[in-house]
Write a protein that holds these residues in place. Structure first.
Motif, short mmCIF file in Angstrom:
data_model
loop_
_atom_site.label_atom_id
_atom_site.label_comp_id
_atom_site.label_asym_id
_atom_site.label_seq_id
_atom_site.Cartn_x
_atom_site.Cartn_y
_atom_site.Cartn_z
N VAL A 22 0.86 -1.18 0.00
CA VAL A 22 0.00 0.00 0.00
C VAL A 22 0.89 1.23 0.00
O VAL A 22 1.88 1.28 0.74
CB VAL A 22 -0.93 0.02 1.23
CG1 VAL A 22 -1.76 1.31 1.27
CG2 VAL A 22 -1.84 -1.21 1.25
N ARG A 23 0.55 2.19 -0.84
CA ARG A 23 1.31 3.44 -0.87
C ARG A 23 0.34 4.61 -0.92
O ARG A 23 -0.78 4.49 -1.43
CB ARG A 23 2.27 3.49 -2.05
CG ARG A 23 1.59 3.64 -3.39
CD ARG A 23 2.58 3.94 -4.51
NE ARG A 23 1.96 3.96 -5.81
CZ ARG A 23 1.30 4.99 -6.32
NH1 ARG A 23 1.15 6.10 -5.65
NH2 ARG A 23 0.77 4.92 -7.54
N PRO A 24 0.75 5.76 -0.38
CA PRO A 24 -0.11 6.95 -0.50
C PRO A 24 -0.13 7.45 -1.94
O PRO A 24 0.85 7.31 -2.67
CB PRO A 24 0.54 7.97 0.43
CG PRO A 24 1.88 7.44 0.76
CD PRO A 24 1.94 6.00 0.39
N ARG A 25 -1.25 8.02 -2.31
CA ARG A 25 -1.42 8.61 -3.64
C ARG A 25 -1.89 10.04 -3.41
O ARG A 25 -3.04 10.27 -3.08
CB ARG A 25 -2.47 7.80 -4.41
CG ARG A 25 -2.73 8.33 -5.80
CD ARG A 25 -3.80 7.51 -6.48
NE ARG A 25 -3.89 7.93 -7.87
CZ ARG A 25 -4.88 7.64 -8.66
NH1 ARG A 25 -5.89 6.90 -8.21
NH2 ARG A 25 -4.89 8.06 -9.90
N ARG A 26 -1.03 10.97 -3.55
CA ARG A 26 -1.36 12.37 -3.29
C ARG A 26 -1.98 13.03 -4.51
O ARG A 26 -1.65 12.73 -5.64
CB ARG A 26 -0.11 13.13 -2.88
CG ARG A 26 0.53 12.51 -1.66
CD ARG A 26 1.29 13.52 -0.84
NE ARG A 26 1.97 12.88 0.25
CZ ARG A 26 1.40 12.54 1.40
NH1 ARG A 26 0.14 12.77 1.60
NH2 ARG A 26 2.10 11.97 2.36
N GLY A 27 -2.92 13.94 -4.24
CA GLY A 27 -3.52 14.72 -5.32
C GLY A 27 -4.50 13.95 -6.17
O GLY A 27 -4.90 14.42 -7.22
N ALA A 28 -4.88 12.75 -5.74
CA ALA A 28 -5.82 11.97 -6.53
C ALA A 28 -7.12 11.80 -5.74
O ALA A 28 -7.15 11.97 -4.53
CB ALA A 28 -5.21 10.61 -6.84
N THR A 29 -8.16 11.45 -6.45
CA THR A 29 -9.47 11.34 -5.79
C THR A 29 -9.94 9.90 -5.64
O THR A 29 -11.05 9.69 -5.17
CB THR A 29 -10.52 12.13 -6.58
OG1 THR A 29 -10.58 11.61 -7.90
CG2 THR A 29 -10.19 13.60 -6.59
N ALA A 30 -9.15 8.93 -6.05
CA ALA A 30 -9.61 7.54 -5.97
C ALA A 30 -8.46 6.63 -5.58
O ALA A 30 -7.29 6.95 -5.80
CB ALA A 30 -10.18 7.11 -7.31
N ALA A 31 -8.81 5.49 -5.03
CA ALA A 31 -7.83 4.43 -4.79
C ALA A 31 -7.71 3.63 -6.08
O ALA A 31 -8.64 3.60 -6.89
CB ALA A 31 -8.30 3.55 -3.65
N HIS A 32 -6.58 2.98 -6.26
CA HIS A 32 -6.48 2.09 -7.42
C HIS A 32 -5.47 0.98 -7.16
O HIS A 32 -4.60 1.09 -6.29
CB HIS A 32 -6.16 2.85 -8.72
CG HIS A 32 -4.73 3.23 -8.88
ND1 HIS A 32 -4.24 4.43 -8.47
CD2 HIS A 32 -3.68 2.55 -9.41
CE1 HIS A 32 -2.94 4.48 -8.74
NE2 HIS A 32 -2.58 3.36 -9.29
N TYR A 33 -5.61 -0.08 -7.94
CA TYR A 33 -4.73 -1.24 -7.87
C TYR A 33 -3.82 -1.21 -9.08
O TYR A 33 -4.26 -0.91 -10.19
CB TYR A 33 -5.58 -2.53 -7.88
CG TYR A 33 -4.75 -3.79 -7.99
CD1 TYR A 33 -4.08 -4.29 -6.89
CD2 TYR A 33 -4.65 -4.47 -9.19
CE1 TYR A 33 -3.32 -5.44 -6.97
CE2 TYR A 33 -3.89 -5.62 -9.29
CZ TYR A 33 -3.23 -6.11 -8.18
OH TYR A 33 -2.48 -7.25 -8.27
N GLU A 34 -2.56 -1.53 -8.84
CA GLU A 34 -1.61 -1.59 -9.95
C GLU A 34 -0.66 -2.76 -9.75
O GLU A 34 -0.36 -3.13 -8.61
CB GLU A 34 -0.82 -0.27 -10.05
CG GLU A 34 -0.02 0.05 -8.80
CD GLU A 34 0.47 1.49 -8.72
OE1 GLU A 34 -0.15 2.36 -9.35
OE2 GLU A 34 1.45 1.72 -8.00
N ARG A 35 -0.25 -3.35 -10.86
CA ARG A 35 0.74 -4.42 -10.81
C ARG A 35 1.82 -4.09 -11.82
O ARG A 35 1.54 -3.86 -12.99
CB ARG A 35 0.11 -5.77 -11.13
CG ARG A 35 1.11 -6.93 -11.08
CD ARG A 35 0.49 -8.23 -11.54
NE ARG A 35 -0.56 -8.70 -10.66
CZ ARG A 35 -0.37 -9.47 -9.59
NH1 ARG A 35 0.84 -9.85 -9.25
NH2 ARG A 35 -1.40 -9.86 -8.86
N VAL A 36 3.06 -4.06 -11.33
CA VAL A 36 4.21 -3.84 -12.20
C VAL A 36 5.13 -5.03 -11.98
O VAL A 36 5.74 -5.17 -10.90
CB VAL A 36 4.94 -2.51 -11.87
CG1 VAL A 36 6.16 -2.35 -12.76
CG2 VAL A 36 3.99 -1.33 -12.01
#
Length: 163
Positions: free
Chosen positions: A78-92
């Motif tokens: 889990v990481r913070p996402r600044r300046g965004a309005t939604a949570a999201h899932y990502e895979r790299v």
């Protein structure tokens, strides 16, 4: 990647469910009239930070029912996402992450949103909001929050035309 045709319907259904939880909390009464049935909603966890979300994600992924159903589930960061309005899932590559907004978008720091993102991790489906994801989210919600939540999700998904 396949077109995510159900995305808007899934989001609309889940917004309705979150509103149901919010209204029950506002009234201080977890008993709700839901399409002719009286249900008692469980408490929904709220989080103050990405670190708190990380602890919850770790707890969910180590829950015996979750481990039994998804024994090969990889760790989820889990990481913070600044300046965004939604949570999201990502895979790299092999690294899976949930990005959660903090500050003004604290609405995303709630259990239903976090479980939605964990369901993406467990289903890893294409399209992202298709039938496999929906079934995974309902099963995860039942395991973690209780069968009433899964029932509410299934009924509202059906009402919105989600398959």
């Amino acid at each position: 990647m396949t077109r995510d045709a159900q995305r808007a319907k899934v989001y609309a259904a889940e917004e309705f469910v979150r509103t149901l939880f919010d209204r029950a909390a506002e009234h201080g009464d977890p008993v709700v009239d839901f399409f002719g049935a009286r249900l008692t909603l469980p408490p929904e966890a709220r989080f103050a930070s990405a670190e708190a979300v990380q602890r919850h994600v770790d707890d969910v992924l180590s829950h015996p029912a979750v481990r039994g159903r998804w024994p090969d589930a990889a760790p989820l960061r889990v990481r913070p996402r600044r300046g965004a309005t939604a949570a999201h899932y990502e895979r790299v590559g092999d690294v899976a992450t949930i990005a959660v907004p903090e500050g003004r978008a604290a609405w995303a720091l709630r259990e239903l949103v976090v479980l939605h993102e964990i369901a993406h991790h467990l289903a890893d489906a294409d399209p992202p909001h298709g039938a496999e994801f929906v079934a995974t989210f309902c099963e995860l919600a039942a395991a973690v929050m209780g069968p009433e939540v899964a029932h509410v999700l299934r009924v509202v998904y059906a009402k919105e035309g989600v398959r």
